[in-house]
Design a protein around this motif. Structure first.
Motif, PDB file in Angstrom:
ATOM      1  N   THR A 696      37.336  86.609  67.096  1.00  0.00           N
ATOM      2  CA  THR A 696      37.444  88.228  67.272  1.00  0.00           C
ATOM      3  C   THR A 696      37.596  88.489  68.832  1.00  0.00           C
ATOM      4  O   THR A 696      37.389  89.947  68.882  1.00  0.00           O
ATOM      5  CB  THR A 696      36.505  88.965  66.045  1.00  0.00           C
ATOM      6  OG1 THR A 696      34.621  88.834  66.522  1.00  0.00           O
ATOM      7  CG2 THR A 696      35.908  88.274  64.785  1.00  0.00           C
ATOM      8  N   ASP A 821      30.773  83.905  55.720  1.00  0.00           N
ATOM      9  CA  ASP A 821      31.304  84.545  54.814  1.00  0.00           C
ATOM     10  C   ASP A 821      31.799  83.179  53.713  1.00  0.00           C
ATOM     11  O   ASP A 821      30.571  82.135  53.729  1.00  0.00           O
ATOM     12  CB  ASP A 821      32.771  85.361  55.298  1.00  0.00           C
ATOM     13  CG  ASP A 821      33.722  83.562  56.854  1.00  0.00           C
ATOM     14  OD1 ASP A 821      33.323  82.146  56.513  1.00  0.00           O
ATOM     15  OD2 ASP A 821      34.438  83.746  56.905  1.00  0.00           O
ATOM     16  N   SER A 825      38.117  81.162  53.102  1.00  0.00           N
ATOM     17  CA  SER A 825      38.999  82.097  53.024  1.00  0.00           C
ATOM     18  C   SER A 825      39.508  82.812  53.834  1.00  0.00           C
ATOM     19  O   SER A 825      39.644  82.767  55.435  1.00  0.00           O
ATOM     20  CB  SER A 825      38.895  83.695  51.802  1.00  0.00           C
ATOM     21  OG  SER A 825      38.295  83.132  50.675  1.00  0.00           O
ATOM     22  N   ASP A 827      40.805  85.243  56.721  1.00  0.00           N
ATOM     23  CA  ASP A 827      41.027  86.959  57.220  1.00  0.00           C
ATOM     24  C   ASP A 827      39.933  87.497  56.509  1.00  0.00           C
ATOM     25  O   ASP A 827      40.169  88.533  56.165  1.00  0.00           O
ATOM     26  CB  ASP A 827      42.689  87.331  57.099  1.00  0.00           C
ATOM     27  CG  ASP A 827      42.849  87.384  57.718  1.00  0.00           C
ATOM     28  OD1 ASP A 827      43.389  87.008  58.627  1.00  0.00           O
ATOM     29  OD2 ASP A 827      44.708  87.180  57.531  1.00  0.00           O
ATOM     30  N   THR A 828      39.297  86.289  56.525  1.00  0.00           N
ATOM     31  CA  THR A 828      37.846  87.381  56.271  1.00  0.00           C
ATOM     32  C   THR A 828      36.969  88.642  56.431  1.00  0.00           C
ATOM     33  O   THR A 828      36.302  89.759  56.438  1.00  0.00           O
ATOM     34  CB  THR A 828      35.969  86.356  55.527  1.00  0.00           C
ATOM     35  OG1 THR A 828      36.460  85.945  56.564  1.00  0.00           O
ATOM     36  CG2 THR A 828      36.829  85.887  54.272  1.00  0.00           C
ATOM     37  N   GLU A 830      38.597  90.341  59.033  1.00  0.00           N
ATOM     38  CA  GLU A 830      39.980  91.577  58.744  1.00  0.00           C
ATOM     39  C   GLU A 830      39.964  92.255  57.142  1.00  0.00           C
ATOM     40  O   GLU A 830      39.947  93.602  57.806  1.00  0.00           O
ATOM     41  CB  GLU A 830      41.421  90.554  59.482  1.00  0.00           C
ATOM     42  CG  GLU A 830      41.741  90.347  60.666  1.00  0.00           C
ATOM     43  CD  GLU A 830      40.545  88.764  60.941  1.00  0.00           C
ATOM     44  OE1 GLU A 830      40.326  88.638  62.128  1.00  0.00           O
ATOM     45  OE2 GLU A 830      40.847  88.289  59.698  1.00  0.00           O
ATOM     46  N   THR A 831      38.944  91.555  56.508  1.00  0.00           N
ATOM     47  CA  THR A 831      39.133  92.271  55.148  1.00  0.00           C
ATOM     48  C   THR A 831      37.652  92.973  54.761  1.00  0.00           C
ATOM     49  O   THR A 831      37.893  92.947  53.714  1.00  0.00           O
ATOM     50  CB  THR A 831      39.995  91.322  54.416  1.00  0.00           C
ATOM     51  OG1 THR A 831      39.812  90.403  54.201  1.00  0.00           O
ATOM     52  CG2 THR A 831      41.501  91.195  54.620  1.00  0.00           C
ATOM     53  N   ASP A 832      36.711  92.838  55.733  1.00  0.00           N
ATOM     54  CA  ASP A 832      35.377  93.442  55.326  1.00  0.00           C
ATOM     55  C   ASP A 832      34.742  92.116  54.411  1.00  0.00           C
ATOM     56  O   ASP A 832      33.936  92.333  53.860  1.00  0.00           O
ATOM     57  CB  ASP A 832      35.184  94.681  55.570  1.00  0.00           C
ATOM     58  CG  ASP A 832      35.778  95.360  55.788  1.00  0.00           C
ATOM     59  OD1 ASP A 832      35.470  94.916  57.659  1.00  0.00           O
ATOM     60  OD2 ASP A 832      36.194  96.377  56.099  1.00  0.00           O
ATOM     61  N   GLN A 833      35.076  90.891  54.237  1.00  0.00           N
ATOM     62  CA  GLN A 833      34.369  89.930  52.991  1.00  0.00           C
ATOM     63  C   GLN A 833      33.344  89.061  53.829  1.00  0.00           C
ATOM     64  O   GLN A 833      33.942  87.797  53.856  1.00  0.00           O
ATOM     65  CB  GLN A 833      35.320  89.365  52.228  1.00  0.00           C
ATOM     66  CG  GLN A 833      36.739  89.920  51.992  1.00  0.00           C
ATOM     67  CD  GLN A 833      37.855  89.260  51.135  1.00  0.00           C
ATOM     68  OE1 GLN A 833      37.470  88.307  49.862  1.00  0.00           O
ATOM     69  NE2 GLN A 833      39.090  89.314  51.354  1.00  0.00           N
ATOM     70  N   TYR A 834      32.744  89.701  54.726  1.00  0.00           N
ATOM     71  CA  TYR A 834      32.173  89.082  55.398  1.00  0.00           C
ATOM     72  C   TYR A 834      30.105  89.573  55.271  1.00  0.00           C
ATOM     73  O   TYR A 834      30.035  90.608  55.013  1.00  0.00           O
ATOM     74  CB  TYR A 834      32.015  88.450  57.089  1.00  0.00           C
ATOM     75  CG  TYR A 834      32.328  89.480  58.075  1.00  0.00           C
ATOM     76  CD1 TYR A 834      31.266  89.946  58.658  1.00  0.00           C
ATOM     77  CD2 TYR A 834      33.099  90.617  57.676  1.00  0.00           C
ATOM     78  CE1 TYR A 834      31.984  91.317  59.237  1.00  0.00           C
ATOM     79  CE2 TYR A 834      33.193  91.626  58.276  1.00  0.00           C
ATOM     80  CZ  TYR A 834      32.888  91.979  59.020  1.00  0.00           C
ATOM     81  OH  TYR A 834      33.038  92.802  60.271  1.00  0.00           O
ATOM     82  N   HIS A 852      27.854  92.541  52.851  1.00  0.00           N
ATOM     83  CA  HIS A 852      28.748  91.837  51.575  1.00  0.00           C
ATOM     84  C   HIS A 852      28.031  90.910  50.482  1.00  0.00           C
ATOM     85  O   HIS A 852      27.169  90.856  50.530  1.00  0.00           O
ATOM     86  CB  HIS A 852      29.998  91.077  52.217  1.00  0.00           C
ATOM     87  CG  HIS A 852      31.276  90.505  51.924  1.00  0.00           C
ATOM     88  ND1 HIS A 852      31.513  89.307  51.125  1.00  0.00           N
ATOM     89  CD2 HIS A 852      32.066  91.062  50.786  1.00  0.00           C
ATOM     90  CE1 HIS A 852      32.613  89.459  50.348  1.00  0.00           C
ATOM     91  NE2 HIS A 852      32.900  90.364  50.048  1.00  0.00           N
TER      92      HIS A 852
END
Length: 906
Positions: A696, A821, A825, A827-828, A830-834, A852
């Motif tokens: 990042t 995360d 998966s 792009d966790t 980038e897709t707020d899955q963390y 999350h």
């Protein structure tokens, strides 16, 4: 300039001394400022330089006028180029030499003039012209200059041929839309001769000065020289060397090549980027990146100065202003791309060898590792799994149980990776060979100039080579991988031999006698020919000739492989590539090639690891215990300890050597290796968080000490120690037969990672105990690092509660973070899955910066605090009393509480 001190020893009259020095200065200025007085007319003739002009050039600033290798340069050859010929004070260097050049450019050697400059929305444009041709053919006499003030810390310079399109590297780079408002650099342009001077506005430090030697821009010979800000230069991969480059007449050649890591040799990858520290120990740094993929020499000389000498493309380069080393790397990665976030199991322990012989033998090794409860996340196979060395096949006899083995690995939370080479057999086995047949039908292979398929020779025999610059090839590659995955559900790819390597020079029918095959100047590549153990330079690819595309081959194959795996598995791709190029980290990691089981190879692996972290490929490591030649038990133990701190850790050895997996050694050695691998597993939360920062923000994972202590000049040459992130220092044993190691501790407070014992350093070397079972780790003050109870796989370990280790600063403060995360998966972030948790110590607190569902799996079981000076009488956790221990001699506080075991919601 030479001083007049020798003259004063002979002449005592002050006035005469001033007169002599003044005349000398006038002569020098005349030769620098008035090149037209020394050149001939429009027919290209030139007068020889005057001896006095040659004599004023110090040896350290002599730029080679006759760089061709294998030529004994005489006065006649040199003066035919209108250059200075003065034998250096040292003995003449051998052909392929590194040393003071005897033939060098005189002051005012004909070069380009800047005849016009115009302002643009992004910077400036200008026109460069010259009237006198050089000694290389196809001079381009009119050039277009473009200065792009892209950001406050990034300058881009492009020098192109306005009359004809030339090859440019086909990787995506950001396009600026507006001019930098407050640039940290100033640019000065010299008109006659043309040159660019870039300075740091805050200090006036000169970062780039191209007026030191003439600019060349011919069809197949481009040369740009510049002064350097100091002797401290890093990067310029891939070469086997110390982390800090030697600037004493050191030529680094770049042209991707299959060769075991060897000094002064072009290796697997090409990375024309350097990081330079500014002079004076100020801690400031800058970077330089030449976006060019053609064969090149990069010459470092003690001026200090650098010369870029490439045989194609354009001059398209960036200057990054930092100001600190870490910022330089982040700015470079803004251009070439941040590295991908690895799948979690990529950070575990990988085991491989060439020569298991069968799938059952491979399987037995895995089972043996389990019996010893040694951590192992991934099992690999080398080419011996293939049927007759054919890609996308497996031996139906010796590896008949391969699908069952992979199924068993998956049932134990482990993964499987196998090798693939780009060479596709062009000899039809019985029943046909779909990859080749279908490749011919779709036209995916690299051709000769007459349109016929180029045939080389690799492991299966006669082979053709996919053209990964063509999207059609990407689709064909995916189809092949999918067909094989349906039989053997592998999890990742190891792409080897992708320089590309061939066992014959060029092709089985040779190469045409053209300028592409035999350029006017050939850099110092191993074998002396562009086609040495690779494809014809004239070979045709969709994007351009192989002459231009060669060093991009590994990058483009990695890109095709990563895309295919994501599409096929729906998860993050795991790819390890041998050949690399800028932007590689977006698609793959890298291992440092076919090293040897030598102590020196273990030592140089640290420099390789640190260099690739600078180059944006943080998922990097060397073959633990060595690939070729027989390892020794002591070496393998020490290497496993070091390898536990490679960002990518794989034990791999050659077919003709004994096994070197941990159970193959004595119980004591096996136990020491197991403990180091368990230690790595326990630090997985820290390592995973560091990779998140790399993905990042462009940070390094394995980090040189100079990044954290840039004002401490003693750190500038250290490559026997390194850091994970900013706080965990690793000091491995790199020599045989010792039970201690000497490490440098920058100024500050450090804690023994295992005991909490403190070291207060003024910036000094210390001798540390290092018995065979021990690797020294120290925590820098002010850190909080998350760890976990280790297990045999990261799948199990990552489900364990956290143990937080805090190393307190003098004022009792510390801080750290955790990124978490699902580990696989795409792009966790980038897709707020963390989940992102920040830890702070004065009173120990944690703050969930991003919540999350993953946060519900994070629990803290225990915490340790190093540096607690006074024994506490009571410890509270979430307003409840907690049990604790305190040992004054270790200044360590351990806290355990059921309150800490609750899910991490606050």
């Amino acid at each position: 300039r030479p001083s007049c001190s020798a003259t004063t020893a002979l002449i005592s009259l002050g006035s005469l001394l001033l007169l002599v020095c003044g005349l000398w200065l006038l002569v020098t200025i005349f030769w620098l400022q008035a090149p037209s007085n020394r050149t001939g007319g429009g027919d290209g003739s030139r007068a020889l330089p005057e001896p006095q002009a040659c004599g004023v050039v110090p040896e350290a600033w002599r730029f080679d006028c006759y760089p061709e290798r294998g030529v004994v340069v005489t006065r006649e050859l040199c003066e035919a180029r209108n250059c200075c010929f003065i034998p250096a004070s040292s003995s003449p260097p051998a052909p392929g030499r590194n040393g003071v050049p005897w033939c060098f450019y005189p002051p005012g050697f004909p070069s380009y003039s800047l005849v016009s400059v115009n302002a643009t929305d992004l910077g400036q444009t200008g026109t460069l012209v010259k009237t006198v041709k050089t000694y290389y053919p196809k001079d381009i006499l009119t050039l277009q200059l473009e200065l792009l003030y892209e950001t406050d810390n990034r300058l881009r310079v492009r020098i192109t041929d306005p009359s004809e399109s030339r090859f440019e590297v086909p990787i995506a780079v950001p396009k600026a839309t507006e001019k930098a408002s407050s640039p940290a650099y100033s640019v000065e342009l010299s008109n006659e001769p043309f040159g660019i001077i870039v300075k740091r506005t805050s200090t006036g430090a000169v970062l780039l000065n191209t007026t030191v030697a003439p600019l060349f821009y011919c069809d197949q010979f481009l040369q740009l020289s510049s002064s350097l800000s100091s002797q401290y230069i890093y990067g310029l991969g891939e070469h086997r060397s110390s982390f800090l480059h030697d600037i004493h007449w050191n030529t680094l050649t770049m042209w991707a090549r299959d060769v075991a890591p060897t000094e002064l040799t072009n290796l697997y990858g090409v990375h024309p980027f350097y990081l330079a520290m500014d002079e004076g120990g100020t801690g400031t740094a800058h970077g330089f990146f030449l976006l060019n993929s053609n064969a090149m020499d990069v010459v470092l000389q003690p001026g200090p100065a650098i010369t870029w000498r490439t045989i194609g493309g354009i001059l398209d380069f960036y200057v990054f202003l930092g100001p600190d080393p870490a910022s330089v790397i982040g700015q470079y990665l803004e251009v070439v791309g941040y590295p991908a976030m690895p799948v979690y199991w990529a950070l575990g322990y990988h085991l491989c060898r060439w020569g298991y012989g069968s799938s059952n033998a491979t399987w037995d090794v895995v089972k043996n590792m389990r019996n010893y409860r040694i951590p192992q996340d991934v099992q690999w196979n080398d080419i011996d799994y293939m049927d007759r060395s054919l890609d996308f096949t497996f031996d139906p006899t010796a590896f008949s149980t391969l699908p069952d083995m992979v199924k068993d690995l998956h049932s134990h939370g482990q993964r499987y990776v196998m090798i693939l080479d780009p060479g596709i057999s062009s000899v039809q086995p019985e029943g046909g060979y779909w990859p080749y047949d279908e490749g011919l039908r779709r036209g995916v292979f690299i051709n000769h100039t007459d349109g016929s398929t180029l045939i080389g020779k690799v492991w299966p025999g006669l082979t053709s080579f996919p053209d990964f610059s063509d999207d059609v090839t990407h689709e064909w590659w995916y189809d092949n991988l999918k067909r094989f995955h349906d039989k053997v559900p592998f999890d990742g790819l190891w792409i080897d031999m992708n320089e590309p390597s061939s066992f014959v020079d060029g092709s089985t029918v040779g190469c045409p006698d053209t300028e592409l095959e035999n350029p006017p100047y050939t850099p110092g590549i191993l074998g002396g020919l562009l086609r040495a153990k690779t494809l014809c330079a004239s070979a045709v690819q969709k994007t351009s000739s192989h002459y231009n595309m060669h060093s991009l081959y590994g990058l483009l194959e990695a890109k095709a492989s990563a895309r295919a795996l994501k599409r096929m598995l729906g998860k993050r791709a795991f790819v390890i590539s041998r050949s690399t190029f800028p932007s590689q980290g977006q698609y793959s990691g890298h291992w440092l090639g076919d090293n040897r089981s030598h102590w020196k190879d273990m030592y140089t692996s640290i420099a390789g690891m640190l260099t690739f972290n600078l180059l944006g490929v943080p998922l990097v490591g060397a073959d633990v215990c060595g690939f070729s030649e027989q390892t020794e038990e002591e070496l393998c133990v020490r290497w496993t300890q070091l390898g536990a701190f490679y960002p990518f850790t794989r034990n791999h050895n050659s077919i003709d050597q004994k096994p070197q997996d941990p159970p193959a050694f004595s119980p004591a050695a096996c136990s020491a290796m197991k403990q180091s691998l368990l230690l790595r597993s326990s630090l997985f939360p820290l390592l995973y968080t560091l990779f998140h920062r790399a993905h990042t923000h462009g940070h390094t994972v394995a980090r040189p000490l100079l990044f954290e202590f840039p004002k401490d000049v003693r750190t500038y040459g250290i490559d026997r120690q390194f850091l994970w992130g900013k706080s965990l220092m690793v000091t491995p044993v790199l020599d045989p037969g010792v039970d201690y190691v000497v490490g440098y501790f920058p100024q500050g407070l450090w804690y023994d990672y295992y005991t909490g014992d403190s070291i207060r350093s003024k910036g000094e070397e210390l001798r540390l105990k290092a018995p065979l079972e021990h690797i020294n780790l120290h925590l820098r003050e002010g850190a909080v690092i998350p760890t976990q109870r280790p297990n045999t796989t990261l799948f199990v370990s990552s489900g364990q509660p956290l143990h937080l280790v805090s190393s307190l600063s003098e004022d009792g403060s510390a801080g750290g973070e955790l990124f978490w995360d699902d580990g696989e998966s795409i792009d966790t972030f980038e897709t707020d899955q963390y989940a992102h948790v920040v830890f702070t110590v004065n009173t120990m607190t944690s703050e969930v910066l991003h919540d999350h569902v993953e946060a519900s799996y994070i629990t803290v079981e225990t915490a340790s605090f190093y540096g607690v000076k006074v024994e506490p009488t009571r410890v509270m956790v979430n307003s409840h009393d907690a049990a604790f221990t305190y040992r004054a001699n270790q200044v360590r506080l351990g806290v355990r509480s059921q309150r800490l075991s609750q899910p991490y919601s606050q």
